[in-house]
Design a protein around this motif. Structure first.
Motif, PDB file in Angstrom:
ATOM      1  N   PRO A   1       0.834  -1.209   0.000  1.00 20.09           N
ATOM      2  CA  PRO A   1       0.000   0.000   0.000  1.00 20.09           C
ATOM      3  C   PRO A   1       0.870   1.262   0.000  1.00 20.09           C
ATOM      4  O   PRO A   1       1.942   1.306   0.624  1.00 20.09           O
ATOM      5  N   LEU A   2       0.421   2.296  -0.701  1.00 20.24           N
ATOM      6  CA  LEU A   2       1.204   3.526  -0.838  1.00 20.24           C
ATOM      7  C   LEU A   2       1.509   4.196   0.491  1.00 20.24           C
ATOM      8  O   LEU A   2       2.551   4.804   0.652  1.00 20.24           O
ATOM      9  N   GLY A   3       0.643   4.112   1.460  1.00 18.89           N
ATOM     10  CA  GLY A   3       0.903   4.740   2.755  1.00 18.89           C
ATOM     11  C   GLY A   3       2.009   4.053   3.550  1.00 18.89           C
ATOM     12  O   GLY A   3       2.530   4.613   4.505  1.00 18.89           O
ATOM     13  N   VAL A   4       2.380   2.845   3.148  1.00 22.55           N
ATOM     14  CA  VAL A   4       3.397   2.071   3.845  1.00 22.55           C
ATOM     15  C   VAL A   4       4.688   2.022   3.039  1.00 22.55           C
ATOM     16  O   VAL A   4       5.778   1.969   3.594  1.00 22.55           O
ATOM     17  N   LYS A   5       4.560   2.072   1.742  1.00 20.26           N
ATOM     18  CA  LYS A   5       5.682   1.884   0.821  1.00 20.26           C
ATOM     19  C   LYS A   5       6.656   3.054   0.878  1.00 20.26           C
ATOM     20  O   LYS A   5       6.266   4.210   0.787  1.00 20.26           O
ATOM     21  N   LEU A   6       7.962   2.743   1.033  1.00 18.24           N
ATOM     22  CA  LEU A   6       8.996   3.778   0.974  1.00 18.24           C
ATOM     23  C   LEU A   6       9.195   4.206  -0.479  1.00 18.24           C
ATOM     24  O   LEU A   6       9.095   3.398  -1.395  1.00 18.24           O
ATOM     25  N   THR A   7       9.496   5.477  -0.672  1.00 16.78           N
ATOM     26  CA  THR A   7       9.804   5.960  -2.017  1.00 16.78           C
ATOM     27  C   THR A   7      11.243   5.565  -2.371  1.00 16.78           C
ATOM     28  O   THR A   7      12.043   5.234  -1.489  1.00 16.78           O
ATOM     29  N   ASP A   8      11.575   5.627  -3.648  1.00 21.15           N
ATOM     30  CA  ASP A   8      12.941   5.322  -4.071  1.00 21.15           C
ATOM     31  C   ASP A   8      13.937   6.279  -3.424  1.00 21.15           C
ATOM     32  O   ASP A   8      15.030   5.872  -3.036  1.00 21.15           O
ATOM     33  N   ASP A   9      13.557   7.534  -3.298  1.00 21.52           N
ATOM     34  CA  ASP A   9      14.388   8.546  -2.632  1.00 21.52           C
ATOM     35  C   ASP A   9      14.667   8.135  -1.185  1.00 21.52           C
ATOM     36  O   ASP A   9      15.807   8.170  -0.716  1.00 21.52           O
ATOM     37  N   GLU A  10      13.631   7.704  -0.464  1.00 22.24           N
ATOM     38  CA  GLU A  10      13.790   7.290   0.933  1.00 22.24           C
ATOM     39  C   GLU A  10      14.661   6.046   1.052  1.00 22.24           C
ATOM     40  O   GLU A  10      15.511   5.954   1.951  1.00 22.24           O
TER      41      GLU A  10
END
Length: 181
Positions: free
Chosen positions: A103-112
């Motif tokens: 889910p997007l609210g849990v998923k880290l971004t590539d930047d993170e």
């Protein structure tokens, strides 16, 4: 053609093998234990990153980071076992997952993810240098030097990717009073 630095390194190691080996002191054990914990935690972070990202460059970086950490972890584990030192507890293994299932609210971004790797590299480099400064045994000191060289080499690769993608976090520039801006 053989690498001249590797030849020098292997020569130094043969000289060190003749050093009498006192038992590890508390500081040496703590440094090895702490670094092994850092490596094992980093491996889990890299697995989570591989489960999360779809970016091919970042996947390669994570795979290389994981291989580096696993290699150093194996070396330290074997060394500690040979010295009779118990292993630190490890984090539970993460299962593989599909990046698009998170889910997007849990998923880290590539930047993170990339900056998380950068932070772990900084922590690893700091621990290598600090532990090496506390080491008395030459064989342990050479191990720290090898690990530090691997970490800073990998750090340069990581910084290049972060800069290329615009992910590099740069602190504000300092302009002393009176300096033209």
């Amino acid at each position: 053609m053989p690498n001249p630095l590797e030849a020098v390194w292997h020569t130094l190691k043969t000289l060190v093998d003749k050093d009498p080996k006192a038992p590890l002191h508390v500081g040496e054990v703590m440094g090895l234990w702490t670094y092994l914990t850092i490596l094992n935690e980093a491996i889990q972070y890299e697995k989570m990153g591989l489960n999360t990202t779809t970016d091919e460059d970042l996947k390669r970086l994570l795979t290389d980071a994981k291989k580096l950490c696993e290699n150093q972890s194996r070396k330290i584990s074997a060394f500690l076992q040979k010295e009779g030192i118990p292993m630190p507890p490890t984090t539970q293994q993460k299962p593989n997952s599909e990046p698009n299932d998170i889910p997007l609210g849990v998923k880290l971004t590539d930047d993170e993810i990339a900056n998380g790797i950068s932070i772990k590299i900084a922590a690893a480099g700091t621990e290598c240098a600090m532990a090496n400064s506390q080491t008395i045994r030459t064989d342990v000191g050479l191990m720290w030097t090898e690990f530090y060289a691997e970490v800073i080499t990998f750090g340069a690769t990581t910084k290049a990717l972060l800069r290329k993608r615009g992910w590099l976090k740069v602190p504000p520039y300092y302009y002393p009073p009176g300096m033209p801006q």
